[in-house]
Design a protein around this motif. Structure first.
Motif, PDB file in Angstrom:
ATOM      1  N   TYR A 147      40.546  39.332  34.681  1.00  0.00           N
ATOM      2  CA  TYR A 147      40.848  40.711  34.299  1.00  0.00           C
ATOM      3  C   TYR A 147      39.961  41.220  33.152  1.00  0.00           C
ATOM      4  O   TYR A 147      39.899  42.413  32.893  1.00  0.00           O
ATOM      5  CB  TYR A 147      42.327  40.890  33.961  1.00  0.00           C
ATOM      6  N   THR A 148      39.255  40.308  32.475  1.00  0.00           N
ATOM      7  CA  THR A 148      38.312  40.739  31.441  1.00  0.00           C
ATOM      8  C   THR A 148      36.860  40.713  31.919  1.00  0.00           C
ATOM      9  O   THR A 148      35.953  41.088  31.172  1.00  0.00           O
ATOM     10  CB  THR A 148      38.444  39.834  30.203  1.00  0.00           C
ATOM     11  N   GLU A 149      36.649  40.251  33.146  1.00  0.00           N
ATOM     12  CA  GLU A 149      35.287  40.114  33.671  1.00  0.00           C
ATOM     13  C   GLU A 149      34.661  41.487  33.934  1.00  0.00           C
ATOM     14  O   GLU A 149      35.273  42.356  34.546  1.00  0.00           O
ATOM     15  CB  GLU A 149      35.322  39.297  34.963  1.00  0.00           C
ATOM     16  N   ARG A 150      33.419  41.649  33.492  1.00  0.00           N
ATOM     17  CA  ARG A 150      32.730  42.930  33.642  1.00  0.00           C
ATOM     18  C   ARG A 150      31.608  42.812  34.678  1.00  0.00           C
ATOM     19  O   ARG A 150      31.072  41.736  34.911  1.00  0.00           O
ATOM     20  CB  ARG A 150      32.138  43.395  32.303  1.00  0.00           C
ATOM     21  N   SER A 151      31.297  43.956  35.279  1.00  0.00           N
ATOM     22  CA  SER A 151      30.182  44.017  36.220  1.00  0.00           C
ATOM     23  C   SER A 151      29.300  45.206  35.840  1.00  0.00           C
ATOM     24  O   SER A 151      29.603  45.969  34.927  1.00  0.00           O
ATOM     25  CB  SER A 151      30.702  44.177  37.657  1.00  0.00           C
ATOM     26  N   GLN A 152      28.213  45.348  36.573  1.00  0.00           N
ATOM     27  CA  GLN A 152      27.295  46.458  36.329  1.00  0.00           C
ATOM     28  C   GLN A 152      27.772  47.754  36.997  1.00  0.00           C
ATOM     29  O   GLN A 152      27.217  48.822  36.744  1.00  0.00           O
ATOM     30  CB  GLN A 152      25.891  46.100  36.856  1.00  0.00           C
ATOM     31  N   GLU A 153      28.802  47.651  37.819  1.00  0.00           N
ATOM     32  CA  GLU A 153      29.294  48.823  38.538  1.00  0.00           C
ATOM     33  C   GLU A 153      30.368  49.519  37.700  1.00  0.00           C
ATOM     34  O   GLU A 153      31.540  49.178  37.754  1.00  0.00           O
ATOM     35  CB  GLU A 153      29.867  48.409  39.892  1.00  0.00           C
ATOM     36  N   LEU A 154      29.964  50.501  36.915  1.00  0.00           N
ATOM     37  CA  LEU A 154      30.890  51.225  36.050  1.00  0.00           C
ATOM     38  C   LEU A 154      31.509  52.381  36.831  1.00  0.00           C
ATOM     39  O   LEU A 154      30.805  53.159  37.488  1.00  0.00           O
ATOM     40  CB  LEU A 154      30.168  51.749  34.811  1.00  0.00           C
ATOM     41  N   LEU A 155      32.821  52.505  36.755  1.00  0.00           N
ATOM     42  CA  LEU A 155      33.566  53.577  37.432  1.00  0.00           C
ATOM     43  C   LEU A 155      33.213  53.656  38.921  1.00  0.00           C
ATOM     44  O   LEU A 155      33.087  54.744  39.493  1.00  0.00           O
ATOM     45  CB  LEU A 155      33.295  54.928  36.753  1.00  0.00           C
ATOM     46  N   ALA A 156      33.068  52.497  39.535  1.00  0.00           N
ATOM     47  CA  ALA A 156      32.761  52.450  40.970  1.00  0.00           C
ATOM     48  C   ALA A 156      34.011  52.788  41.771  1.00  0.00           C
ATOM     49  O   ALA A 156      35.115  52.368  41.423  1.00  0.00           O
ATOM     50  CB  ALA A 156      32.255  51.067  41.356  1.00  0.00           C
ATOM     51  N   PRO A 157      33.889  53.563  42.836  1.00  0.00           N
ATOM     52  CA  PRO A 157      35.056  53.914  43.655  1.00  0.00           C
ATOM     53  C   PRO A 157      35.555  52.698  44.436  1.00  0.00           C
ATOM     54  O   PRO A 157      34.858  51.677  44.538  1.00  0.00           O
ATOM     55  CB  PRO A 157      34.500  54.992  44.591  1.00  0.00           C
ATOM     56  N   PRO A 158      36.749  52.779  45.004  1.00  0.00           N
ATOM     57  CA  PRO A 158      37.273  51.664  45.804  1.00  0.00           C
ATOM     58  C   PRO A 158      36.317  51.268  46.911  1.00  0.00           C
ATOM     59  O   PRO A 158      35.725  52.114  47.591  1.00  0.00           O
ATOM     60  CB  PRO A 158      38.578  52.238  46.374  1.00  0.00           C
ATOM     61  N   SER A 159      36.147  49.962  47.081  1.00  0.00           N
ATOM     62  CA  SER A 159      35.220  49.436  48.089  1.00  0.00           C
ATOM     63  C   SER A 159      35.708  48.068  48.525  1.00  0.00           C
ATOM     64  O   SER A 159      36.749  47.579  48.077  1.00  0.00           O
ATOM     65  CB  SER A 159      33.804  49.333  47.517  1.00  0.00           C
ATOM     66  N   ALA A 160      34.927  47.434  49.411  1.00  0.00           N
ATOM     67  CA  ALA A 160      35.292  46.098  49.883  1.00  0.00           C
ATOM     68  C   ALA A 160      35.236  45.072  48.759  1.00  0.00           C
ATOM     69  O   ALA A 160      35.988  44.090  48.745  1.00  0.00           O
ATOM     70  CB  ALA A 160      34.363  45.686  51.021  1.00  0.00           C
ATOM     71  N   ASP A 161      34.318  45.264  47.807  1.00  0.00           N
ATOM     72  CA  ASP A 161      34.206  44.332  46.686  1.00  0.00           C
ATOM     73  C   ASP A 161      35.252  44.601  45.611  1.00  0.00           C
ATOM     74  O   ASP A 161      35.711  43.673  44.940  1.00  0.00           O
ATOM     75  CB  ASP A 161      32.804  44.426  46.075  1.00  0.00           C
ATOM     76  N   HIS A 162      35.581  45.874  45.414  1.00  0.00           N
ATOM     77  CA  HIS A 162      36.564  46.264  44.405  1.00  0.00           C
ATOM     78  C   HIS A 162      37.575  47.198  45.077  1.00  0.00           C
ATOM     79  O   HIS A 162      37.329  48.398  45.204  1.00  0.00           O
ATOM     80  CB  HIS A 162      35.878  46.961  43.231  1.00  0.00           C
ATOM     81  N   TRP A 163      38.717  46.624  45.493  1.00  0.00           N
ATOM     82  CA  TRP A 163      39.674  47.373  46.317  1.00  0.00           C
ATOM     83  C   TRP A 163      40.194  48.629  45.622  1.00  0.00           C
ATOM     84  O   TRP A 163      40.421  49.635  46.268  1.00  0.00           O
ATOM     85  CB  TRP A 163      40.836  46.468  46.695  1.00  0.00           C
ATOM     86  N   PHE A 164      40.398  48.558  44.321  1.00  0.00           N
ATOM     87  CA  PHE A 164      40.892  49.713  43.566  1.00  0.00           C
ATOM     88  C   PHE A 164      39.776  50.363  42.743  1.00  0.00           C
ATOM     89  O   PHE A 164      40.046  51.244  41.930  1.00  0.00           O
ATOM     90  CB  PHE A 164      42.024  49.307  42.626  1.00  0.00           C
TER      91      PHE A 164
END
Length: 306
Positions: A70-87
């Motif tokens: 839950y603290t892990e960060r990625s380069q995708e800031l404010l990315a919309p829901p997708s297969a990699d990030h469901w929410f």
């Protein structure tokens, strides 16, 4: 003489009819089965229990169903829901699904501990006030009146402001503001139960007050407390979210739903999903406990049964 013996036999036969004096009923198992059948037929209670169990299960198996920390960060800031990030992701690139799932642990923990504390303290004070009366009743009732004189959330804010921001202090504040609810409910129930015939019979048999209180009055006063506790759980979740939204509850980077809403409010137009999913989690949790509480009230109250 025969008529006198008959007169004595009538109250002696009535004494065991009180629930606490029976020492156990052979029909207890059947009564539990009847309750379970009624519970399964009650749509509100069934739907509420399913929602509550879903969130409880989600909190328990959170590490197994979340793909990230839950603290892990990625380069995708404010990315919309997708297969990699469901929410989708938040403003720091953290996975929202992971944070919402872990947030259930915090909200359910706060609700359980805070309401348990309120029930224990409030019920104990209400029990003493209702049973003993006199100056004890006056003192405890005035304490309840003082707490109820302030709006609950404002009193919680004041308590946390004095103790300092943090999840534990928010938990203490939520427990304190809910004490009068359970205390007054228990007091009113005790005042009613202690006038029942089986309590008067127990007194006539020479039973001590302490035994009457803990063995007879308390077991026959817990039902409304349990129902109110279920409804109070929903209130505690909202209060925890409100304190988190104001920055007085769980502190970053803890994934508390109210804190997540506070962090996301400036992105409501740019990335509405950052507020939608934590808000839905709060709404569904509160809805589940409210439906469950309403269902239990209907099942336990004979006047509400259809």
């Amino acid at each position: 003489m025969a008529s006198e013996s008959n007169m004595v036999a009538v109250p002696s036969q009535n004494i065991p009819s009180g629930p606490p004096l029976t020492g156990g009923s052979p029909d207890k198992a059947e009564a539990i089965k009847d309750f379970l059948r009624a519970f399964l037929r009650h749509k509100s209670a069934l739907i509420g229990s399913i929602i509550v169990l879903m969130f409880l299960l989600m909190a328990v198996i959170a590490p197994l169903i979340t793909p990230y920390e839950y603290t892990e960060r990625s380069q995708e800031l404010l990315a919309p829901p997708s297969a990699d990030h469901w929410f989708g992701t938040d403003e720091m690139g953290r996975d929202l699904f992971t944070r919402v799932v872990y947030g259930s642990r915090i909200s359910l923990w706060v609700g359980f501990v805070a309401i348990s504390g309120s029930i224990i303290i409030g019920s104990l004070l209400g029990l003493i006030a209702g049973f003993y009366g006199g100056w004890r009743d006056s003192l405890i009732s005035r304490f309840f009146d003082i707490l109820l004189a302030f709006p609950g959330i404002l009193l919680a804010i004041a308590i946390v402001a004095m103790l300092g921001p943090g999840l534990n202090n928010a938990l203490i504040a939520i427990a304190i503001i809910n004490i009068p609810t359970f205390g007054r409910l228990m007091r009113s129930r005790v005042l009613s139960v202690k006038e029942e015939d089986y309590i008067l019979a127990a007194r006539a048999m020479g039973m001590k007050n302490s035994r009457i209180l803990w063995k007879h009055i308390l077991p026959n006063s817990w039902t409304p407390i349990m129902v109110q506790g279920t409804l109070g759980f929903a209130t505690a979740v909202i209060e925890a979210a409100a304190l988190g939204f104001l920055g007085l509850g769980a502190q970053p980077p803890e994934p508390e739903w109210g804190t997540m809403l506070s962090d996301a409010r400036q992105y409501i137009q740019l990335a509405p999903w950052t507020m939608i999913f934590p808000g839905l989690a709060i709404m569904l949790t509160v809805l589940g406990f409210n439906l469950l509480g309403d269902g239990l009230r209907d099942l336990f109250d004979p006047r509400m049964k259809r």
